[in-house]
Design a protein around this motif. Structure first.
Motif, PDB file in Angstrom:
ATOM      1  N   LYS A 183       7.572  39.744  -3.713  1.00 31.71           N
ATOM      2  CA  LYS A 183       8.840  39.305  -4.319  1.00 31.71           C
ATOM      3  C   LYS A 183       8.699  38.924  -5.793  1.00 31.71           C
ATOM      4  CE  LYS A 183      10.369  36.631  -1.002  1.00 31.71           C
ATOM      5  NZ  LYS A 183      11.030  35.723  -0.101  1.00 31.71           N
ATOM      6  N   PHE A 184       7.536  38.455  -6.161  1.00 25.56           N
ATOM      7  CA  PHE A 184       7.353  38.053  -7.564  1.00 25.56           C
ATOM      8  C   PHE A 184       7.552  39.233  -8.515  1.00 25.56           C
ATOM      9  CE2 PHE A 184       3.266  39.549  -6.178  1.00 25.56           C
ATOM     10  CZ  PHE A 184       2.760  40.211  -7.283  1.00 25.56           C
ATOM     11  N   MET A 185       7.404  40.441  -8.015  1.00 18.11           N
ATOM     12  CA  MET A 185       7.556  41.623  -8.878  1.00 18.11           C
ATOM     13  C   MET A 185       9.032  41.945  -9.143  1.00 18.11           C
ATOM     14  SD  MET A 185       4.929  44.364  -7.287  1.00 18.11           S
ATOM     15  CE  MET A 185       3.161  44.143  -7.317  1.00 18.11           C
ATOM     16  N   GLY A 186       9.848  41.686  -8.149  1.00 13.40           N
ATOM     17  CA  GLY A 186      11.274  42.030  -8.263  1.00 13.40           C
ATOM     18  C   GLY A 186      11.908  42.008  -6.884  1.00 13.40           C
ATOM     19  N   GLU A 187      13.046  42.653  -6.754  1.00 17.12           N
ATOM     20  CA  GLU A 187      13.768  42.647  -5.496  1.00 17.12           C
ATOM     21  C   GLU A 187      13.061  43.536  -4.466  1.00 17.12           C
ATOM     22  OE1 GLU A 187      18.485  43.194  -4.333  1.00 17.12           O
ATOM     23  OE2 GLU A 187      17.757  43.752  -6.328  1.00 17.12           O
ATOM     24  N   VAL A 188      12.903  43.042  -3.257  1.00 16.60           N
ATOM     25  CA  VAL A 188      12.250  43.825  -2.200  1.00 16.60           C
ATOM     26  C   VAL A 188      13.250  44.089  -1.073  1.00 16.60           C
ATOM     27  CG1 VAL A 188      10.350  43.891  -0.533  1.00 16.60           C
ATOM     28  CG2 VAL A 188      10.074  42.628  -2.676  1.00 16.60           C
ATOM     29  N   ARG A 189      13.329  45.346  -0.668  1.00 17.00           N
ATOM     30  CA  ARG A 189      14.209  45.660   0.458  1.00 17.00           C
ATOM     31  C   ARG A 189      13.462  46.490   1.481  1.00 17.00           C
ATOM     32  NH1 ARG A 189      19.656  44.987  -0.557  1.00 17.00           N
ATOM     33  NH2 ARG A 189      20.090  44.757  -2.777  1.00 17.00           N
ATOM     34  N   ILE A 190      13.622  46.146   2.755  1.00 22.48           N
ATOM     35  CA  ILE A 190      13.002  46.945   3.810  1.00 22.48           C
ATOM     36  C   ILE A 190      14.008  47.993   4.269  1.00 22.48           C
ATOM     37  CG2 ILE A 190      12.024  46.875   6.139  1.00 22.48           C
ATOM     38  CD1 ILE A 190      11.160  43.974   5.467  1.00 22.48           C
ATOM     39  N   THR A 191      13.609  49.235   4.298  1.00 20.67           N
ATOM     40  CA  THR A 191      14.513  50.306   4.726  1.00 20.67           C
ATOM     41  C   THR A 191      13.991  50.928   6.013  1.00 20.67           C
ATOM     42  OG1 THR A 191      13.368  51.978   3.449  1.00 20.67           O
ATOM     43  CG2 THR A 191      15.152  50.807   2.339  1.00 20.67           C
ATOM     44  N   ASN A 192      14.646  51.959   6.474  1.00 17.41           N
ATOM     45  CA  ASN A 192      14.271  52.608   7.745  1.00 17.41           C
ATOM     46  C   ASN A 192      12.823  53.084   7.737  1.00 17.41           C
ATOM     47  OD1 ASN A 192      16.910  52.271   8.296  1.00 17.41           O
ATOM     48  ND2 ASN A 192      17.466  54.413   7.853  1.00 17.41           N
ATOM     49  N   ASN A 193      12.408  53.616   6.600  1.00 19.32           N
ATOM     50  CA  ASN A 193      11.060  54.207   6.623  1.00 19.32           C
ATOM     51  C   ASN A 193      10.166  53.631   5.546  1.00 19.32           C
ATOM     52  OD1 ASN A 193      12.587  55.289   4.665  1.00 19.32           O
ATOM     53  ND2 ASN A 193      12.431  57.420   5.365  1.00 19.32           N
ATOM     54  N   GLY A 194      10.381  52.372   5.191  1.00 24.67           N
ATOM     55  CA  GLY A 194       9.470  51.747   4.244  1.00 24.67           C
ATOM     56  C   GLY A 194      10.105  50.646   3.434  1.00 24.67           C
ATOM     57  N   ILE A 195       9.795  50.668   2.142  1.00 25.24           N
ATOM     58  CA  ILE A 195      10.167  49.561   1.265  1.00 25.24           C
ATOM     59  C   ILE A 195      10.757  50.114  -0.020  1.00 25.24           C
ATOM     60  CG2 ILE A 195       9.164  47.742  -0.195  1.00 25.24           C
ATOM     61  CD1 ILE A 195       9.071  46.901   2.608  1.00 25.24           C
ATOM     62  N   LEU A 196      11.741  49.398  -0.545  1.00 27.48           N
ATOM     63  CA  LEU A 196      12.285  49.715  -1.865  1.00 27.48           C
ATOM     64  C   LEU A 196      12.082  48.504  -2.753  1.00 27.48           C
ATOM     65  CD1 LEU A 196      15.806  51.375  -1.514  1.00 27.48           C
ATOM     66  CD2 LEU A 196      13.838  52.271  -2.728  1.00 27.48           C
ATOM     67  N   LEU A 197      11.533  48.733  -3.944  1.00 29.59           N
ATOM     68  CA  LEU A 197      11.340  47.637  -4.879  1.00 29.59           C
ATOM     69  C   LEU A 197      12.119  47.912  -6.154  1.00 29.59           C
ATOM     70  CD1 LEU A 197       7.462  47.295  -4.683  1.00 29.59           C
ATOM     71  CD2 LEU A 197       9.071  45.518  -4.046  1.00 29.59           C
ATOM     72  N   ASN A 198      12.896  46.929  -6.586  1.00 29.13           N
ATOM     73  CA  ASN A 198      13.517  47.032  -7.904  1.00 29.13           C
ATOM     74  C   ASN A 198      12.683  46.223  -8.877  1.00 29.13           C
ATOM     75  OD1 ASN A 198      15.692  48.604  -7.248  1.00 29.13           O
ATOM     76  ND2 ASN A 198      16.955  46.838  -6.671  1.00 29.13           N
ATOM     77  N   VAL A 199      12.073  46.881  -9.822  1.00 27.66           N
ATOM     78  CA  VAL A 199      11.126  46.170 -10.703  1.00 27.66           C
ATOM     79  C   VAL A 199      11.288  46.621 -12.149  1.00 27.66           C
ATOM     80  CG1 VAL A 199       9.416  45.868  -8.904  1.00 27.66           C
ATOM     81  CG2 VAL A 199       9.384  47.951 -10.294  1.00 27.66           C
ATOM     82  N   LYS A 200      10.652  45.872 -13.036  1.00 26.39           N
ATOM     83  CA  LYS A 200      10.580  46.321 -14.434  1.00 26.39           C
ATOM     84  C   LYS A 200       9.183  46.874 -14.671  1.00 26.39           C
ATOM     85  CE  LYS A 200      14.334  43.974 -16.471  1.00 26.39           C
ATOM     86  NZ  LYS A 200      14.734  42.800 -15.671  1.00 26.39           N
ATOM     87  N   ASN A 201       9.071  47.829 -15.542  1.00 25.02           N
ATOM     88  CA  ASN A 201       7.774  48.446 -15.860  1.00 25.02           C
ATOM     89  C   ASN A 201       7.016  48.874 -14.609  1.00 25.02           C
ATOM     90  OD1 ASN A 201       8.242  47.951 -18.604  1.00 25.02           O
ATOM     91  ND2 ASN A 201       7.438  45.871 -18.379  1.00 25.02           N
ATOM     92  N   GLY A 202       7.685  49.641 -13.790  1.00 28.47           N
ATOM     93  CA  GLY A 202       7.127  50.053 -12.515  1.00 28.47           C
ATOM     94  C   GLY A 202       5.767  50.721 -12.620  1.00 28.47           C
TER      95      GLY A 202
END
Lengths: 248, 331
Positions: free
Chosen positions: B249-268
């Motif tokens: 979570k410290f990196m940005g928004e974390v979302r769990i989806t059907n087949n994994g994870i989505l992260l909204n981050v800066k400087n990915g």
């Protein structure tokens, strides 16, 4: 002005669709002819107690049957327009719903009048001798009957959600209206309770009026038949109009 | 005249207690190509039906071309063109007859009618097929004819309800080109509804995202994407320990989806190695990691917490569509 052209456009569409569908034209003519020839011949020894043979007797009834099916069918066809989206195209145009209704009604009536006129020209099959006077007084009657019935079809369509209800209409409205109308037998022969139902069936008056105009003989006075047919048409136009304007 | 082609004022519609459109206030500028983006059942078509006067609002109102949709319905109708979601052509008539009928309903005189019909037929490249019965047309041709029909009376505003629904990719591309050309050549305001992200992204000047009858975000595609912020990292995994990723979570928004994870981050780009290390340390088997710029899909997810699925069609709708298909093929 644009209202009149709207009525014209919708009328034109109905007529074009009818003329283009050869199968529909032919089958809508074949059915009544089968009735007259096959059914009429089968009962040709049946004495109906009037001065005409059985096939002649049922001829105006069968013409009315053709009017009944085609007119109600045309009116109810607005369901198909609704189901297949075409109605939306008309409803969203800058014309009043009343014009749309009238266009549809006049279009449906035109189609039935064409069909009934062809049948009347074929009346020699049962030995009816046509003359100019007969044609002159029969055509306006056909128009009157079919306008009322088309408006009835349009009124029914307002109550139906989808095309599934159509068979229901055939079984529970068109067939009883036809059988009770005295198209196939004089209603005098019916038990009193059934005859009373016959007398509230507007088709009865259509059959009687056509019998008067084509055969020159009828059980009910022509004035009564005309009056009932006219009132029926006005009522149906009003009911159809209210329902149509209210829909959606 | 105001600078807006469309203004809505608390536009609302409920169907027996179900709020299909909920106090919507939007302003669409003249000449704009505006997209209403949302999943099926979000209220897009209901809103369109109200704007084109087919449906009365339960509350609120709207102005289209300066005319009130309730009190001046007839003026509204004259000034708009519509391409409905479901086909609304008479397939027993020819293409040209459909256009003629339309032009007559809008009170266009004979000579002008012929000229305009040829003009719109040319625009959608249907000149050669114009005199064939519409029932012989393909799906794409029908849609093109409908677009042409919507233009015959020179509307100021054109509504397109899901213009490419059910069309194959090639035909979609084709329709998009027509819409782009329309926008370029004619001073016309276009309002289009869609649940296709790529369509909205490609065509629209501005997009309003609609969900449960409410406009939840509005802006240009880029503005909307910038609101999501930075990059999207997609991690595909089938691991049961997927929840452990919450620690990122410290990196940005974390979302769990059907087949994994989505992260909204800066400087990915700089975070990917850290993610790999994290996964290895926590013994989570990762199938793939990818980095991309946010799409409108991410925008939708950001605002609603859900993804728009394209096959979001319920049973009844499916039946109806099958029926329509069958009727179009047969008879």
């Amino acid at each position: 002005m644009s209202e009149i052209s709207a009525i014209y456009v919708i009328w034109l569409r109905e007529v074009k669709r009818y003329v283009r569908e050869k199968a529909r034209v032919i089958s809508s003519l074949a059915m009544p002819i089968f009735w007259i020839i096959i059914f009429g011949s089968g009962f040709s020894r049946f004495n109906i107690g009037m001065n005409v043979g059985y096939r002649e007797f049922i001829f105006p009834g069968i013409v009315t049957m053709a009017l009944l099916f085609t007119s109600i069918g045309s009116g109810v066809s607005v369901i198909w327009d609704r189901e297949f989206g075409f109605l939306k195209e008309i409803l969203v145009a800058p014309v009043s719903r009343t014009s749309i209704l009238f266009g549809k009604m006049i279009g449906g009536s035109t189609v039935s009048v064409i069909q009934a006129s062809i049948l009347i020209l074929l009346s020699f099959i049962v030995g009816i001798k046509l003359n100019f006077l007969i044609i002159l007084r029969t055509l306006p009657l056909i128009l009157l009957i079919s306008m009322g019935l088309t408006a009835l079809g349009l009124s029914i369509a307002n109550f139906l959600e989808g095309h599934e209800g159509f068979q229901l209409i055939v079984n529970f409205i068109i067939m009883p209206m036809f059988l009770l109308s005295g198209a196939l037998f004089p209603i005098e022969g019916l038990p009193a309770w059934l005859r009373n139902i016959s007398l509230i069936d507007p088709v009865t008056y259509g059959v009687e009026a056509l019998r008067w105009s084509i055969l020159g003989t009828s059980n009910l006075p022509i004035g009564l038949s005309l009056g009932v047919l006219f009132i029926f048409m006005i009522c149906m136009v009003i009911i159809g109009g209210i329902g149509f304007n209210r829909k959606k | 005249m105001s600078e807006f082609a469309i203004e809505t004022f608390d536009l609302t519609r409920n169907f027996n207690g179900f709020l299909a459109v909920d106090h919507v206030n939007i302003k669409i500028k003249k000449g704009e190509l505006f997209g209403l983006l949302g999943p099926n059942g979000a209220g897009k078509t209901t809103m369109l039906n109200m704007l084109c006067t087919l449906l009365k609002p339960s509350a609120g109102t709207a102005k289209v071309n300066g005319f009130d949709i309730i009190d001046q319905a007839s003026d509204v109708r004259k000034s708009i063109g519509i391409v409905f979601q479901d086909p609304s052509l008479d397939d027993r008539l020819t293409g040209r007859e459909n256009l003629e009928m339309h032009a007559m309903l809008y009170g266009i005189g004979k000579e002008e009618r012929e000229r305009r019909i040829n003009e719109v037929l040319k625009l959608v490249e249907l000149e050669e097929k114009a005199d064939l019965l519409v029932r012989t047309y393909s799906g794409g041709m029908k849609r093109r004819l409908e677009i042409a029909r919507g233009l015959v009376h020179y509307p100021n505003v054109l509504f397109l309800d899901e213009p490419t629904l059910g069309l194959d990719p090639q035909t979609r591309e084709h329709i998009w080109e027509y819409i782009e050309e329309l926008k370029k050549k004619h001073a016309i305001t276009i309002i289009l509804t869609t649940h296709y992200m790529d369509e909205a992204d490609r065509l629209c000047d501005r997009i309003g995202i609609i969900d449960h009858g409410k406009i939840i975000a509005i802006g240009t595609p880029n503005e909307l994407k910038n609101k999501v912020g930075g990059d999207v990292i997609v991690i595909e995994t089938k691991s049961k320990n997927v929840n452990k990723f919450e620690k990122l979570k410290f990196m940005g928004e974390v979302r769990i989806t059907n087949n994994g994870i989505l992260l909204n981050v800066k400087n990915g780009e700089r975070l990917i190695t850290k993610i790999v290390d994290f996964a290895r340390k926590n013994r989570i088997k990762v199938d793939s990691i990818s980095l991309r710029k946010p799409s409108l899909n991410d925008v939708f997810l950001h605002y609603t917490g859900r993804v728009i699925r394209e096959e979001e069609v319920d049973g009844k709708e499916l039946m109806r569509q099958r029926f329509l298909m069958r009727m179009r093929r047969g008879t």
